[in-house]
Design a protein around this motif. Structure first.
Motif, short mmCIF file in Angstrom:
data_model
loop_
_atom_site.label_atom_id
_atom_site.label_comp_id
_atom_site.label_asym_id
_atom_site.label_seq_id
_atom_site.Cartn_x
_atom_site.Cartn_y
_atom_site.Cartn_z
N PRO A 71 -23.59 -32.08 -1.39
CA PRO A 71 -24.00 -32.80 0.10
C PRO A 71 -23.92 -31.64 0.97
CG PRO A 71 -21.88 -33.27 -0.56
CD PRO A 71 -22.36 -32.64 -1.87
N ALA A 72 -23.27 -30.61 0.83
CA ALA A 72 -23.12 -29.47 1.84
C ALA A 72 -24.30 -28.42 1.79
CB ALA A 72 -21.71 -28.53 1.64
N SER A 73 -24.88 -28.52 0.51
CA SER A 73 -25.99 -27.32 0.35
C SER A 73 -27.26 -27.80 1.02
CB SER A 73 -26.37 -27.38 -1.17
OG SER A 73 -26.65 -28.62 -1.70
N ARG A 74 -27.32 -29.24 1.31
CA ARG A 74 -28.51 -29.90 2.28
C ARG A 74 -28.40 -29.29 3.44
NH1 ARG A 74 -28.85 -33.70 5.83
NH2 ARG A 74 -26.75 -34.49 5.11
N ILE A 75 -27.18 -28.99 4.18
CA ILE A 75 -27.03 -28.71 5.61
C ILE A 75 -27.47 -27.07 5.54
CG2 ILE A 75 -25.42 -28.49 7.43
CD1 ILE A 75 -26.12 -31.23 6.49
N TYR A 76 -27.01 -26.32 4.79
CA TYR A 76 -27.31 -24.93 4.73
C TYR A 76 -28.81 -24.61 4.39
CZ TYR A 76 -22.12 -24.91 4.16
OH TYR A 76 -20.74 -25.22 4.16
N ASN A 77 -29.25 -25.52 3.39
CA ASN A 77 -30.43 -25.29 3.50
C ASN A 77 -31.53 -25.67 4.45
OD1 ASN A 77 -33.14 -25.11 1.27
ND2 ASN A 77 -33.23 -27.04 2.14
N GLU A 78 -31.07 -26.41 5.23
CA GLU A 78 -32.06 -26.80 6.48
C GLU A 78 -32.04 -25.94 7.20
OE1 GLU A 78 -29.99 -30.18 8.12
OE2 GLU A 78 -30.93 -31.62 6.49
N LYS A 79 -31.08 -24.88 7.48
CA LYS A 79 -30.95 -23.75 8.18
C LYS A 79 -31.17 -22.37 7.77
CE LYS A 79 -29.95 -26.31 11.94
NZ LYS A 79 -31.10 -26.46 12.97
N SER A 80 -31.63 -22.45 6.46
CA SER A 80 -31.98 -21.29 5.53
C SER A 80 -30.54 -20.37 5.58
CB SER A 80 -33.01 -20.49 6.05
OG SER A 80 -34.21 -21.31 5.84
N VAL A 81 -29.54 -20.88 5.38
CA VAL A 81 -28.26 -20.22 5.21
C VAL A 81 -27.85 -20.08 3.63
CG1 VAL A 81 -25.70 -20.21 5.65
CG2 VAL A 81 -27.39 -21.00 7.51
N PRO A 82 -27.94 -18.71 3.15
CA PRO A 82 -27.65 -18.75 1.70
C PRO A 82 -26.06 -19.19 1.42
CG PRO A 82 -27.71 -16.56 2.88
CD PRO A 82 -27.99 -17.44 3.70
N MET A 83 -25.82 -19.83 0.29
CA MET A 83 -24.61 -20.21 0.05
C MET A 83 -24.37 -19.82 -1.30
SD MET A 83 -24.57 -24.28 -0.82
CE MET A 83 -23.41 -23.61 -2.05
N ILE A 84 -23.29 -19.01 -1.65
CA ILE A 84 -22.87 -18.80 -3.17
C ILE A 84 -21.54 -19.64 -3.41
CG2 ILE A 84 -22.65 -17.12 -5.01
CD1 ILE A 84 -23.81 -15.18 -2.44
N THR A 85 -21.70 -20.55 -4.19
CA THR A 85 -20.23 -21.08 -4.85
C THR A 85 -19.86 -20.23 -6.14
OG1 THR A 85 -19.46 -23.04 -5.87
CG2 THR A 85 -21.83 -22.76 -6.38
N PRO A 86 -18.29 -20.18 -6.11
CA PRO A 86 -17.81 -19.52 -6.99
C PRO A 86 -17.26 -20.46 -8.09
CG PRO A 86 -16.49 -19.61 -5.38
CD PRO A 86 -17.69 -19.99 -4.83
N ALA A 87 -17.55 -22.01 -7.87
CA ALA A 87 -16.60 -22.48 -8.85
C ALA A 87 -17.28 -24.00 -9.12
CB ALA A 87 -15.38 -23.01 -8.06
N SER A 88 -18.46 -24.27 -8.47
CA SER A 88 -19.02 -25.53 -8.75
C SER A 88 -19.96 -25.37 -9.77
CB SER A 88 -20.00 -26.19 -7.32
OG SER A 88 -18.80 -26.14 -6.25
N THR A 89 -20.00 -26.17 -10.84
CA THR A 89 -20.60 -26.07 -11.96
C THR A 89 -21.44 -27.15 -12.56
OG1 THR A 89 -18.55 -27.15 -13.17
CG2 THR A 89 -18.52 -24.88 -13.21
N ASN A 90 -21.69 -28.04 -11.61
CA ASN A 90 -22.76 -29.31 -11.99
C ASN A 90 -24.00 -28.77 -11.91
OD1 ASN A 90 -24.52 -31.69 -10.76
ND2 ASN A 90 -22.69 -32.43 -11.80
#
Length: 370
Positions: free
Chosen positions: A108-127
């Motif tokens: 769900p957090a990725s949607r917020i970052y995507n709306e503002k074109s903020v790159p996010m890199i997760t080191p642990a989320s595997t889904n």
């Protein structure tokens, strides 16, 4: 009297705005994860990895001639809190985010970052679904549950040579997703004698384990995190269940050893391949342990994620989100966990998993034990 007053006011405002300008003359990046509660250790371990990378860059002068400031937010492994944290980080003008840890928070957090074109890199989320949403800003430095589930299924079928499996999960995006991937990969090579969901945060799993005992499984598969996993392992032993418990990276960590106690011996779990046997990998281990102590879990993956983001800023010479996203996708990075390159979805092209077992209160690669 008027002239000195106006002069003093002017000087005060000039000083104030100059201070503000200097204060903002930094590059902010964010990290988010469970920094309190029952997942504090692995969350803090992740944050430590990011902090180490930031400290090393700042020691060399920062990036683009500016100091890097790390904003850390606690999502308490709660999806709603993760959305609030994401909004807070975006409103704080971070140029990129390392996190979150739990798939149920990252998605769900990725949607917020995507709306503002903020790159996010997760080191642990595997889904797997996290990088299948059509968001071009989402990356990870770890593998996916379909890859992990396949390795776990192969281990149960080909190595342990077991067929009757009880499958439990904690109903989260990660836990339930991993359990489904395990069953899918094993196919008709196993018989799922019971399949049940439990609630994350519960303490008493004996009712469901009594049901498990009645069908006499050869293996108990658990999709979930170390606290619940440790309790399941301990309570299964107390009920006289001899079947070993096996699970994914969520079981790996000192909390499981503490919660399960002696009952943890002989349980199995998948985790990402160890830190690379390279100069970069060895230096990371040396520097991390000198500053923070023993590595818990995700620190090297968070360290690499932070370095990828900062390298993208340095090489593209900008903090523009869209340009950083393009730079990350094209990057070939040599890090603490080896070579990282991305496919069109933001997944690493080469992901490795190893199977560990608990022996003498330590996680040991199964191949070494064998």
């Amino acid at each position: 009297m008027k002239t000195p007053y106006k002069l003093l006011l002017f000087l005060f405002l000039l000083s104030f705005f100059s201070a503000c300008a200097k204060k903002e003359d930094v590059i902010k990046i964010g990290t988010a994860g469970p920094f309190t509660g029952d997942q504090t250790r692995i969350g803090q371990d992740m944050k430590n990895g990011v902090e180490l990378a930031v400290a090393e860059w700042n020691a060399k002068g920062g990036v683009l001639g500016k100091k890097i400031v790390l904003l850390s937010e606690d999502d308490r492994h709660d999806p709603k809190e993760a959305v609030a944290v994401a909004n807070k980080l975006v409103s704080s003008s971070v140029v990129g985010v390392i996190g979150h840890l739990n798939s149920s928070c990252t998605k769900p957090a990725s949607r917020i970052y995507n709306e503002k074109s903020v790159p996010m890199i997760t080191p642990a989320s595997t889904n797997p679904e996290i990088t299948k949403q059509g968001y071009n800003n989402v990356f990870r430095t770890c593998g996916r549950d379909d890859q992990q589930g396949t390795e776990l299924a192969k281990f149960v079928v080909d190595v342990l040579k077991k067929k009757r499996v009880a499958v439990l999960h904690d109903k989260t995006t990660y836990g339930q997703g991993l359990s489904e991937e395990f069953k899918k990969s094993a196919g008709n090579k196993i018989e799922v004698v019971v399949s049940e969901g439990v609630t994350q945060g519960d303490q008493d799993f004996k009712p469901v384990l009594t049901k498990v005992k009645s069908v006499n499984p050869e293996v108990i598969f658990f999709g979930g995190m170390h606290t619940e996993g440790g309790l399941i392992i301990k309570q299964a032993k107390e009920l006289g269940i001899k079947a070993p418990v096996i699970g994914g990276d969520g079981l790996y960590g000192s909390t499981l050893l503490e919660v399960a106690g002696p009952a943890a011996e002989g349980s199995y779990m998948a985790f990402f391949t160890p830190t690379a046997e390279t100069e970069i990998g060895r230096n990371f281990v040396k520097n991390y342990t000198a500053k923070y102590g023993e590595i818990e879990t995700y620190a090297p993956y968070a360290y690499d994620a932070a370095n990828i983001l900062l390298k993208a800023i340095a090489e593209s010479k900008t903090t523009d989100g869209r340009k950083l996203i393009d730079a990350i996708r094209k990057m070939k990075y040599e890090g603490a966990v080896g070579t990282i390159e991305y496919d069109e979805n933001g997944d690493i092209k080469k992901a490795g998993y190893a199977i560990y077992t608990v022996k003498d209160k330590k996680f040991i690669p199964y191949d070494k034990v064998k």
